[in-house]
Design an enzyme around this catalytic site. Structure first.
Site, PDB file in Angstrom:
ATOM      1  N   GLY A  76       0.836  -1.185   0.000  1.00 41.94           N
ATOM      2  CA  GLY A  76       0.000   0.000   0.000  1.00 41.94           C
ATOM      3  C   GLY A  76       0.872   1.237   0.000  1.00 41.94           C
ATOM      4  CD  GLN A  82       3.115   5.811   2.891  1.00 41.44           C
ATOM      5  OE1 GLN A  82       2.164   5.216   2.391  1.00 41.44           O
ATOM      6  NE2 GLN A  82       4.139   5.185   3.447  1.00 41.44           N
ATOM      7  CB  CYS A 125       5.227   2.108   7.793  1.00 38.36           C
ATOM      8  SG  CYS A 125       4.652   3.593   6.953  1.00 38.36           S
ATOM      9  CG  LEU A 126       6.586   1.190   1.794  1.00 38.05           C
ATOM     10  CD1 LEU A 126       5.998   1.469   0.413  1.00 38.05           C
ATOM     11  CD2 LEU A 126       7.726   0.194   1.707  1.00 38.05           C
ATOM     12  CG  HIS A 167      -0.533   0.871   7.264  1.00 37.92           C
ATOM     13  ND1 HIS A 167       0.382   0.396   8.183  1.00 37.92           N
ATOM     14  CD2 HIS A 167       0.158   1.740   6.477  1.00 37.92           C
ATOM     15  CE1 HIS A 167       1.566   0.958   7.962  1.00 37.92           C
ATOM     16  NE2 HIS A 167       1.453   1.773   6.923  1.00 37.92           N
ATOM     17  CD  GLU A 168      -1.022   2.279   2.726  1.00 34.86           C
ATOM     18  OE1 GLU A 168      -0.710   3.477   2.534  1.00 34.86           O
ATOM     19  OE2 GLU A 168      -0.204   1.419   3.076  1.00 34.86           O
ATOM     20  CG  HIS A 228       0.136   6.563   5.738  1.00 33.01           C
ATOM     21  ND1 HIS A 228       1.211   7.121   6.403  1.00 33.01           N
ATOM     22  CD2 HIS A 228       0.490   5.270   5.476  1.00 33.01           C
ATOM     23  CE1 HIS A 228       2.173   6.224   6.538  1.00 33.01           C
ATOM     24  NE2 HIS A 228       1.762   5.090   5.980  1.00 33.01           N
TER      25      HIS A 228
END
Length: 215
Positions: free
Chosen positions: A69, A74, A127-128, A169-170, A173
């Site tokens: 994702g 991000q 997480c990225l 999660h996304e 963000h």
């Protein structure tokens, strides 16, 4: 000339400059204020053609990272857009315990979610935007997602198991929330430690050894 980090630049201009560089987009790391400010609803700010190019670039960046994702914020774009995709290359046991099943590529525009029922499950997440680390997060097992897709069509559906975790999660963000805000602090581990010590399908041993509770 404005840069992608210049908040004064129109969003379309900032996205055009990001895409002009070609290749995967640079992913913003924790500590950058853009990850904490939240996002504005998407209401045609990019136009159809630029939105399609931006979504394609988000998709490529997510795959290259690799991840399952990626939210627009991000890559420094504070619009309420995210993409998800999960081929779920895991063992049968992991798939069963975590409810991880393949998810096709999806675009989430203006998403919001609410829990369905009271069941919660806790697993390690990464997480990225927080590279190198993972922590255990307890989340609702099932959520109802509302929003639109990239063509403006309404989305109203339930997600369960690991897909529900990705959606949460996304979407978090887009609200300025990192998974660490919801994590068990004592569970925080490097990727290497998770692989070496806590690579079981569920974090039961980690909870006992590190001293935190599970739902």
């Amino acid at each position: 000339m404005a840069t992608p980090s210049d908040d004064r630049a129109p969003l379309a201009e900032r996205v055009e400059e990001l895409l002009a560089a070609g290749g995967p987009l640079p992913i913003v790391a924790a500590g950058h204020p853009v990850l904490r400010r939240g996002t504005e609803p998407y209401d045609g700010q990019l136009g159809d053609a630029l939105l399609a190019r931006f979504v394609e670039s988000l998709h490529g960046t997510m795959r290259a990272a690799p991840g399952v994702g990626l939210a627009a914020v991000q890559v420094g774009v504070p619009l309420r857009i995210a993409v998800i995709e999960d081929p779920a290359p895991v063992s049968e046991e992991v798939a069963r315990v975590r409810g991880r099943v393949p998810q096709p590529f999806r675009v989430l525009v203006n998403p919001s979610y609410e829990p369905v029922g009271t069941a919660r499950a806790a697993f390690f997440e990464g997480c990225l935007s927080v590279p190198g680390w993972q922590a255990v997060v307890a989340r609702p097992v099932e959520v109802r997602l509302r929003g639109q897709d990239e063509l403006g069509r309404e989305v109203d559906e339930a997600f369960t198991g690991w897909p529900a975790r990705i959606v949460q999660h996304e979407t978090d963000h887009l609200d300025g929330t990192l998974y660490l805000d919801r994590a068990e602090p004592r569970s925080l581990s490097t990727n290497e430690a998770v692989l070496a010590r806590w690579n079981a399908p569920a974090p039961v041993a980690a909870a006992e050894a590190l001293g935190f509770g599970l739902p």
